[in-house]
Design a protein around this motif. Structure first.
Motif, PDB file in Angstrom:
ATOM      1  N   PRO A 196      14.422 -36.594  -9.963  1.00  0.00           N
ATOM      2  CA  PRO A 196      13.481 -35.626  -9.394  1.00  0.00           C
ATOM      3  C   PRO A 196      13.726 -34.230  -9.946  1.00  0.00           C
ATOM      4  N   LEU A 197      12.643 -33.476 -10.139  1.00  0.00           N
ATOM      5  CA  LEU A 197      12.726 -32.114 -10.649  1.00  0.00           C
ATOM      6  C   LEU A 197      12.003 -31.180  -9.697  1.00  0.00           C
ATOM      7  N   PRO A 198      12.379 -29.903  -9.683  1.00  0.00           N
ATOM      8  CA  PRO A 198      11.737 -28.966  -8.750  1.00  0.00           C
ATOM      9  C   PRO A 198      10.271 -28.748  -9.082  1.00  0.00           C
ATOM     10  N   PRO A 199       9.473 -28.384  -8.085  1.00  0.00           N
ATOM     11  CA  PRO A 199       8.046 -28.128  -8.333  1.00  0.00           C
ATOM     12  C   PRO A 199       7.851 -26.843  -9.130  1.00  0.00           C
ATOM     13  N   GLY A 200       6.659 -26.736  -9.727  1.00  0.00           N
ATOM     14  CA  GLY A 200       6.283 -25.491 -10.379  1.00  0.00           C
ATOM     15  C   GLY A 200       6.689 -25.358 -11.824  1.00  0.00           C
ATOM     16  N   LEU A 201       7.283 -26.394 -12.408  1.00  0.00           N
ATOM     17  CA  LEU A 201       7.656 -26.316 -13.814  1.00  0.00           C
ATOM     18  C   LEU A 201       6.408 -26.458 -14.690  1.00  0.00           C
ATOM     19  N   VAL A 202       6.474 -25.871 -15.867  1.00  0.00           N
ATOM     20  CA  VAL A 202       5.344 -25.909 -16.795  1.00  0.00           C
ATOM     21  C   VAL A 202       5.841 -26.366 -18.162  1.00  0.00           C
ATOM     22  N   GLU A 203       4.914 -26.595 -19.079  1.00  0.00           N
ATOM     23  CA  GLU A 203       5.291 -26.989 -20.435  1.00  0.00           C
ATOM     24  C   GLU A 203       6.267 -25.983 -21.019  1.00  0.00           C
ATOM     25  N   GLY A 204       7.385 -26.473 -21.519  1.00  0.00           N
ATOM     26  CA  GLY A 204       8.386 -25.605 -22.119  1.00  0.00           C
ATOM     27  C   GLY A 204       9.415 -25.060 -21.147  1.00  0.00           C
ATOM     28  N   SER A 205       9.291 -25.362 -19.837  1.00  0.00           N
ATOM     29  CA  SER A 205      10.260 -24.861 -18.867  1.00  0.00           C
ATOM     30  C   SER A 205      11.655 -25.404 -19.170  1.00  0.00           C
ATOM     31  N   ASP A 229      13.376 -17.690 -30.728  1.00  0.00           N
ATOM     32  CA  ASP A 229      12.815 -16.348 -30.541  1.00  0.00           C
ATOM     33  C   ASP A 229      11.328 -16.375 -30.198  1.00  0.00           C
ATOM     34  N   GLU A 230      10.714 -17.552 -30.257  1.00  0.00           N
ATOM     35  CA  GLU A 230       9.300 -17.678 -29.910  1.00  0.00           C
ATOM     36  C   GLU A 230       9.082 -18.546 -28.672  1.00  0.00           C
ATOM     37  N   TRP A 231      10.180 -18.923 -28.006  1.00  0.00           N
ATOM     38  CA  TRP A 231      10.074 -19.779 -26.829  1.00  0.00           C
ATOM     39  C   TRP A 231       9.369 -19.050 -25.698  1.00  0.00           C
ATOM     40  N   GLN A 232       8.367 -19.672 -25.133  1.00  0.00           N
ATOM     41  CA  GLN A 232       7.607 -19.076 -24.044  1.00  0.00           C
ATOM     42  C   GLN A 232       7.103 -20.181 -23.134  1.00  0.00           C
ATOM     43  N   PRO A 233       7.755 -20.390 -21.974  1.00  0.00           N
ATOM     44  CA  PRO A 233       7.297 -21.429 -21.052  1.00  0.00           C
ATOM     45  C   PRO A 233       5.840 -21.220 -20.657  1.00  0.00           C
ATOM     46  N   SER A 242       3.337 -22.246 -22.556  1.00  0.00           N
ATOM     47  CA  SER A 242       2.504 -22.271 -23.751  1.00  0.00           C
ATOM     48  C   SER A 242       3.069 -23.279 -24.734  1.00  0.00           C
ATOM     49  N   VAL A 243       2.317 -23.549 -25.787  1.00  0.00           N
ATOM     50  CA  VAL A 243       2.774 -24.461 -26.827  1.00  0.00           C
ATOM     51  C   VAL A 243       3.849 -23.751 -27.655  1.00  0.00           C
ATOM     52  N   GLN A 244       4.969 -24.409 -27.866  1.00  0.00           N
ATOM     53  CA  GLN A 244       6.071 -23.806 -28.611  1.00  0.00           C
ATOM     54  C   GLN A 244       5.850 -23.963 -30.118  1.00  0.00           C
ATOM     55  N   ARG A 245       6.605 -23.171 -30.914  1.00  0.00           N
ATOM     56  CA  ARG A 245       6.580 -23.405 -32.363  1.00  0.00           C
ATOM     57  C   ARG A 245       7.612 -24.482 -32.678  1.00  0.00           C
ATOM     58  N   TYR A 246       7.098 -25.658 -32.934  1.00  0.00           N
ATOM     59  CA  TYR A 246       7.952 -26.805 -33.181  1.00  0.00           C
ATOM     60  C   TYR A 246       8.524 -26.760 -34.598  1.00  0.00           C
ATOM     61  N   LEU A 247       9.776 -27.192 -34.719  1.00  0.00           N
ATOM     62  CA  LEU A 247      10.425 -27.320 -36.016  1.00  0.00           C
ATOM     63  C   LEU A 247      10.763 -28.792 -36.241  1.00  0.00           C
ATOM     64  N   ASP A 248       9.796 -29.642 -35.998  1.00  0.00           N
ATOM     65  CA  ASP A 248      10.020 -31.082 -36.101  1.00  0.00           C
ATOM     66  C   ASP A 248       8.685 -31.758 -36.395  1.00  0.00           C
ATOM     67  N   LYS A 249       8.573 -33.050 -36.107  1.00  0.00           N
ATOM     68  CA  LYS A 249       7.358 -33.764 -36.477  1.00  0.00           C
ATOM     69  C   LYS A 249       6.230 -33.620 -35.454  1.00  0.00           C
ATOM     70  N   GLN A 250       6.404 -32.717 -34.478  1.00  0.00           N
ATOM     71  CA  GLN A 250       5.320 -32.486 -33.536  1.00  0.00           C
ATOM     72  C   GLN A 250       4.051 -32.016 -34.246  1.00  0.00           C
ATOM     73  N   VAL A 251       4.224 -31.343 -35.384  1.00  0.00           N
ATOM     74  CA  VAL A 251       3.047 -30.900 -36.143  1.00  0.00           C
ATOM     75  C   VAL A 251       2.148 -32.079 -36.498  1.00  0.00           C
ATOM     76  N   LEU A 252       2.757 -33.232 -36.753  1.00  0.00           N
ATOM     77  CA  LEU A 252       1.970 -34.430 -37.057  1.00  0.00           C
ATOM     78  C   LEU A 252       1.267 -34.967 -35.812  1.00  0.00           C
ATOM     79  N   ARG A 253       2.006 -34.995 -34.686  1.00  0.00           N
ATOM     80  CA  ARG A 253       1.383 -35.476 -33.449  1.00  0.00           C
ATOM     81  C   ARG A 253       0.184 -34.594 -33.089  1.00  0.00           C
ATOM     82  N   ASP A 254       0.355 -33.280 -33.229  1.00  0.00           N
ATOM     83  CA  ASP A 254      -0.731 -32.357 -32.886  1.00  0.00           C
ATOM     84  C   ASP A 254      -1.929 -32.560 -33.805  1.00  0.00           C
ATOM     85  N   TRP A 255      -1.659 -32.715 -35.100  1.00  0.00           N
ATOM     86  CA  TRP A 255      -2.751 -32.930 -36.046  1.00  0.00           C
ATOM     87  C   TRP A 255      -3.504 -34.215 -35.711  1.00  0.00           C
ATOM     88  N   ALA A 256      -2.760 -35.287 -35.473  1.00  0.00           N
ATOM     89  CA  ALA A 256      -3.403 -36.579 -35.201  1.00  0.00           C
ATOM     90  C   ALA A 256      -4.212 -36.538 -33.911  1.00  0.00           C
TER      91      ALA A 256
END
Length: 278
Positions: free
Chosen positions: A115-124, A218-222, A224-238
């Motif tokens: 279980p996790l606390p309520p109110g979390l958002v993408e990137g929390s 330095d660009e982390w912001q809960p 919002s969409v983060q700047r990924y340094l991995d293969k997420q760029v492919l998932r987003d494109w697809a």
């Protein structure tokens, strides 16, 4: 050498009592191998994994025998390693809310029964890193499914389940500390563990852009969409630019997506190791 298994990224060969793992330039997303390779990917994964295995060798032993005693045509992308009896659990640690963990949280308020606390958002950032294991399905056999810790205990026994969780969370903790000093947040990571003479050892790869979510700190912001340094760029494109239904066959990648993906893998390697990729 005998080819034993061809996975989504790695080919596994038997050479006497040893195994030789060869990392290809194949790319997979949503458990589907894409038809377009990413240049240098296999070498980057191998060299970064070797760097991490060295950094974290005091946490848990690993399967590496040699990174040079491999056929010449595979130099740089292959390792000679011990045969392990792989544990049938995907060991995942999460320190931030992203990906399937975000979806599970939004639906259940929990991930893998945690279980996790309520109110979390993408990137929390989570209050503390959590162990969120899944099943380990064979290539083409379907998606891995979330497991609760109780289910891991039922499958592996209490002592081994405790060790799987301890090792996974310690790898994540130590790896996150090192990466943070290089300006990278590790949102989550997956590790492979196996047994050799009753001892758990790390196998496969470690803290790479294939097995982890890396974000630019330095660009982390809960929220919002983060700047990924991995293969997420492919998932987003697809997801955003194709109508692919995530089944075989996968779509061909346009040149700009190939280049963007390779650039992220190179950036992660260079940031973490401090070495230039040539």
């Amino acid at each position: 050498m005998e080819l034993l298994h061809s996975g989504k990224v790695r080919d596994v060969y038997a050479d006497g009592d040893d195994l030789v793992l060869v990392a290809s330039d194949r790319m997979s997303i949503f458990d589907v191998i894409l038809p377009t390779p990413i240049p240098d990917k296999g070498k980057i994964l191998t060299q970064l994994s070797l760097w991490w295995f060295d950094q974290l060798s005091d946490v848990v032993p690993n399967h590496i025998i040699s990174s040079t005693d491999v056929p010449e045509e595979w130099q740089g992308r292959a390792i000679r390693c011990e045969r392990l009896e792989m544990v049938k659990v995907e060991c995942i640690a999460r320190g931030y809310l992203a990906g399937s963990g975000l979806k599970d949280y939004q639906r259940d308020g929990a991930i893998s029964g945690v279980p996790l606390p309520p109110g979390l958002v993408e990137g929390s950032r989570l209050p503390e890193a959590i162990f969120t294991p899944t099943t380990k399905e064979a290539v083409g056999a379907g998606h891995d499914a979330p497991m609760t810790f109780a289910e891991v205990v039922a499958q592996e026994g209490q002592d081994q389940a405790d060790e799987l969780r301890r090792i996974t969370l310690e790898i994540y903790r130590r790896g996150s500390e090192i990466a943070a000093g290089k300006g990278i947040l590790i949102a989550d990571t997956k590790i492979e563990l196996g047994l050799k003479d009753g001892e758990l050892k790390l196998g496969d790869e470690l803290l790479t852009p294939d097995s982890s979510r890396f974000w630019a700190a330095d660009e982390w912001q809960p929220g919002s969409v983060q700047r990924y340094l991995d293969k997420q760029v492919l998932r987003d494109w697809a997801t955003k630019e194709t109508d692919w239904d995530r089944t075989e066959p996968g779509p061909e990648l346009p040149e700009h997506v190939v280049e963007a993906t390779r650039n992220r893998y190179v950036e992660v390697y260079e940031r973490l190791t401090g070495d230039r990729w040539s």
